[in-house]
Motif scaffolding. Structure first.
Motif, PDB file in Angstrom:
ATOM      1  N   ARG A  78       0.824  -1.210   0.000  1.00 39.79           N
ATOM      2  CA  ARG A  78       0.000   0.000   0.000  1.00 39.79           C
ATOM      3  C   ARG A  78       0.860   1.264   0.000  1.00 39.79           C
ATOM      4  NH1 ARG A  78      -5.568   0.816   0.496  1.00 39.79           N
ATOM      5  NH2 ARG A  78      -5.931   3.014   0.058  1.00 39.79           N
ATOM      6  N   ASP A  82       0.281   4.278  -2.596  1.00 34.47           N
ATOM      7  CA  ASP A  82      -0.028   5.644  -2.181  1.00 34.47           C
ATOM      8  C   ASP A  82       1.003   6.644  -2.722  1.00 34.47           C
ATOM      9  OD1 ASP A  82      -2.288   4.820  -0.821  1.00 34.47           O
ATOM     10  OD2 ASP A  82      -1.308   4.742   1.136  1.00 34.47           O
ATOM     11  N   SER A 101      -3.035  -4.797   1.121  1.00 29.26           N
ATOM     12  CA  SER A 101      -3.459  -3.690   1.972  1.00 29.26           C
ATOM     13  C   SER A 101      -4.609  -4.118   2.865  1.00 29.26           C
ATOM     14  CB  SER A 101      -3.899  -2.500   1.101  1.00 29.26           C
ATOM     15  OG  SER A 101      -4.375  -1.445   1.895  1.00 29.26           O
ATOM     16  N   HIS A 102      -4.602  -3.605   4.096  1.00 29.33           N
ATOM     17  CA  HIS A 102      -5.742  -3.810   4.990  1.00 29.33           C
ATOM     18  C   HIS A 102      -6.875  -2.833   4.668  1.00 29.33           C
ATOM     19  CE1 HIS A 102      -3.335  -6.550   7.291  1.00 29.33           C
ATOM     20  NE2 HIS A 102      -2.455  -5.614   7.611  1.00 29.33           N
ATOM     21  N   ARG A 103      -6.563  -1.823   3.851  1.00 29.73           N
ATOM     22  CA  ARG A 103      -7.556  -0.837   3.465  1.00 29.73           C
ATOM     23  C   ARG A 103      -8.039  -1.110   2.038  1.00 29.73           C
ATOM     24  NH1 ARG A 103      -4.649   4.229   3.218  1.00 29.73           N
ATOM     25  NH2 ARG A 103      -2.706   3.035   3.397  1.00 29.73           N
ATOM     26  N   PRO A 104      -9.296  -0.859   1.739  1.00 33.64           N
ATOM     27  CA  PRO A 104      -9.803  -1.109   0.389  1.00 33.64           C
ATOM     28  C   PRO A 104      -9.298  -0.078  -0.603  1.00 33.64           C
ATOM     29  CG  PRO A 104     -11.484  -0.059   1.721  1.00 33.64           C
ATOM     30  CD  PRO A 104     -10.331  -0.349   2.650  1.00 33.64           C
ATOM     31  N   LYS A 105      -9.593  -0.294  -1.865  1.00 34.66           N
ATOM     32  CA  LYS A 105      -9.277   0.685  -2.899  1.00 34.66           C
ATOM     33  C   LYS A 105      -9.948   2.011  -2.537  1.00 34.66           C
ATOM     34  CE  LYS A 105      -9.775  -0.665  -7.167  1.00 34.66           C
ATOM     35  NZ  LYS A 105     -10.382  -0.999  -8.496  1.00 34.66           N
ATOM     36  N   PRO A 106      -9.240   3.132  -2.726  1.00 38.57           N
ATOM     37  CA  PRO A 106      -9.849   4.432  -2.410  1.00 38.57           C
ATOM     38  C   PRO A 106     -11.160   4.621  -3.174  1.00 38.57           C
ATOM     39  CG  PRO A 106      -7.506   4.686  -2.831  1.00 38.57           C
ATOM     40  CD  PRO A 106      -7.847   3.276  -3.191  1.00 38.57           C
ATOM     41  N   GLU A 107     -12.153   5.129  -2.493  1.00 37.89           N
ATOM     42  CA  GLU A 107     -13.470   5.301  -3.103  1.00 37.89           C
ATOM     43  C   GLU A 107     -13.390   6.222  -4.318  1.00 37.89           C
ATOM     44  OE1 GLU A 107     -18.018   6.634  -1.797  1.00 37.89           O
ATOM     45  OE2 GLU A 107     -16.397   6.528  -0.301  1.00 37.89           O
ATOM     46  N   PHE A 117      -7.265  -5.214  -4.574  1.00 38.12           N
ATOM     47  CA  PHE A 117      -6.792  -4.987  -3.209  1.00 38.12           C
ATOM     48  C   PHE A 117      -7.086  -6.227  -2.383  1.00 38.12           C
ATOM     49  CE2 PHE A 117      -6.577  -0.970  -5.051  1.00 38.12           C
ATOM     50  CZ  PHE A 117      -5.883  -0.107  -4.236  1.00 38.12           C
ATOM     51  N   ASP A 119      -6.092  -8.454   1.300  1.00 42.60           N
ATOM     52  CA  ASP A 119      -5.590  -8.392   2.678  1.00 42.60           C
ATOM     53  C   ASP A 119      -4.784  -9.661   2.970  1.00 42.60           C
ATOM     54  OD1 ASP A 119      -5.095  -8.077   5.337  1.00 42.60           O
ATOM     55  OD2 ASP A 119      -7.181  -7.901   5.956  1.00 42.60           O
TER      56      ASP A 119
END
Length: 203
Positions: A78, A82, A101-107, A117, A119
């Motif tokens: 990630r 970024d 990434s523990h976070r999803p694709k940016p909205e 993406f 995890d």
């Protein structure tokens, strides 16, 4: 399934960037040669995001072009996503990118882009191999790459070694624990301001 290769450009003391994620002179050899890296007959590679075409030395050109053309899927962390904003949805090589990434694709971020993406590193390699088929899965070195290597999921380690000493920064092998044996290098190519090395991971 295709070969999983961990790869990056690296300083002679093992760093892929400084503490501020600046690569300094590590990528200069990509643009200082006399041989344009091309795909097919008329499309030039430009993976830099700068608008500059990749022109490498003749000694490096065949190796670099063959490696890039073999890539089916790239795997990255990630942090790199970024930093580059995912190259605005255009994979630097291959048809797909898997982001660990523990976070999803940016909205709202490039909904059409072939970015996936996931995890966890095991799930990431499973997905990458599914997408790549018989083609190569290229894993960016660093923290995520070292986790994938430690999990026993890397087949080869590839390094483009540049003659510069960083002293500190982001390590090629991240914070990997323990020893991991590699075979003798089966690729050793001396370019201009870069040495290309590839090692199979000893099983």
């Amino acid at each position: 399934m295709g070969t999983v290769i961990m790869h990056n450009v690296v300083s002679v003391d093992g760093f892929i960037a400084d503490e501020n994620d600046d690569v300094g002179p590590l990528h200069e050899w990509y643009f200082s040669g006399d041989t344009l890296i091309i795909e097919g007959a008329d499309q030039q590679y430009d993976h830099s995001g700068t608008g500059s075409a990749f022109k490498v030395s003749q000694a490096s050109a065949g190796y670099v072009q063959a490696m890039w053309e073999a890539i089916g899927t790239s795997v990255m962390g990630r942090n790199l996503f970024d930093l580059t904003n995912g190259w605005e949805g255009h994979p630097p090589a291959g048809g797909h990118v898997v982001v660990v990434s523990h976070r999803p694709k940016p909205e709202g971020w490039h909904p059409e882009a072939p970015y996936h993406f996931v995890d966890g590193v095991t799930a990431a390699i499973d997905r990458a191999q599914e997408l790549a088929g018989e083609r190569t899965v290229m894993v960016n070195a660093g923290d995520v790459g070292s986790q994938i290597l430690a999990a026993g999921l890397v087949d080869e380690v590839a390094m483009d070694v540049v003659p510069v000493v960083f002293g500190s920064g982001r390590r090629y092998f991240g914070d990997i624990d323990g020893q991991h044996l590699l075979e003798d290098p089966h690729v050793v190519i001396q370019g201009e301001r870069v040495l290309h090395l590839r090692f199979k991971v000893r099983r």
